[in-house]
Design a protein around this motif. Structure first.
Motif, PDB file in Angstrom:
ATOM      1  N   CYS A  30       0.843  -1.195   0.000  1.00  0.00           N
ATOM      2  CA  CYS A  30       0.000   0.000   0.000  1.00  0.00           C
ATOM      3  C   CYS A  30       0.878   1.244   0.000  1.00  0.00           C
ATOM      4  CB  CYS A  30      -0.896  -0.026   1.235  1.00  0.00           C
ATOM      5  SG  CYS A  30      -1.862   1.473   1.466  1.00  0.00           S
ATOM      6  N   CYS A  33       0.255   3.331   3.620  1.00  0.00           N
ATOM      7  CA  CYS A  33       0.722   2.873   4.937  1.00  0.00           C
ATOM      8  C   CYS A  33       1.840   1.839   4.857  1.00  0.00           C
ATOM      9  CB  CYS A  33      -0.445   2.300   5.736  1.00  0.00           C
ATOM     10  SG  CYS A  33      -1.085   0.755   5.073  1.00  0.00           S
ATOM     11  N   GLN A  72      -7.002   2.674   2.153  1.00  0.00           N
ATOM     12  CA  GLN A  72      -6.601   2.927   0.777  1.00  0.00           C
ATOM     13  C   GLN A  72      -7.007   1.748  -0.104  1.00  0.00           C
ATOM     14  OE1 GLN A  72      -4.630   5.431  -0.678  1.00  0.00           O
ATOM     15  NE2 GLN A  72      -4.298   4.386  -2.616  1.00  0.00           N
TER      16      GLN A  72
HETATM   17 ZN    ZN Z   1      -2.681   1.268   3.466  1.00  0.00          ZN
END
Ligand code: ZN
Length: 108
Positions: A30, A33, A72
């Motif tokens: 991701c 993060c 996300q």
């Molecule tokens: Zn993330």
């Protein structure tokens, strides 16, 4: 020994690899993060064939489990050739990474 091991491979060549030939696992990090998300592509059921090119395509949307307070979405677009071998992965919102090494998969 070598005769029997060869013979057993001839009799049951896909004994241990059957699962892998049906599934393609994708791992992405991701961008927000840094979490690693994974998705299984079922090569029997998930793919749509482009009859003009003979290639197979599929799309996946991955969302983290929220452990990092990150939701996300990572959009994946995968392209496979007519033998269902991976040609290309496009990832939006994440970066494709190598699969984590699992114990017991090394060696034959
Ligand atoms: Zn993330």
């Amino acid at each position: 020994m070598s005769f029997w091991s060869k013979l057993s491979k001839i009799i049951a060549p896909e004994d241990s690899s059957n699962f892998d030939t049906r599934s393609h696992w994708v791992y992405v990090r991701c961008k927000r993060c840094g979490d690693i998300l994974s998705s299984r592509v079922d090569l029997q059921n998930d793919l749509s064939q482009d009859y003009a090119s003979g290639q197979f395509v599929t799309r996946k949307t991955l969302v983290g489990d929220g452990a990092n307070r990150c939701f996300q979405r990572v959009e994946l677009a995968l392209t496979f050739d007519k033998n269902k071998r991976l040609l290309d992965i496009q990832a939006i919102g994440g970066e494709v990474v190598d699969p984590p090494q699992k114990e017991g998969e090394i060696g034959d």
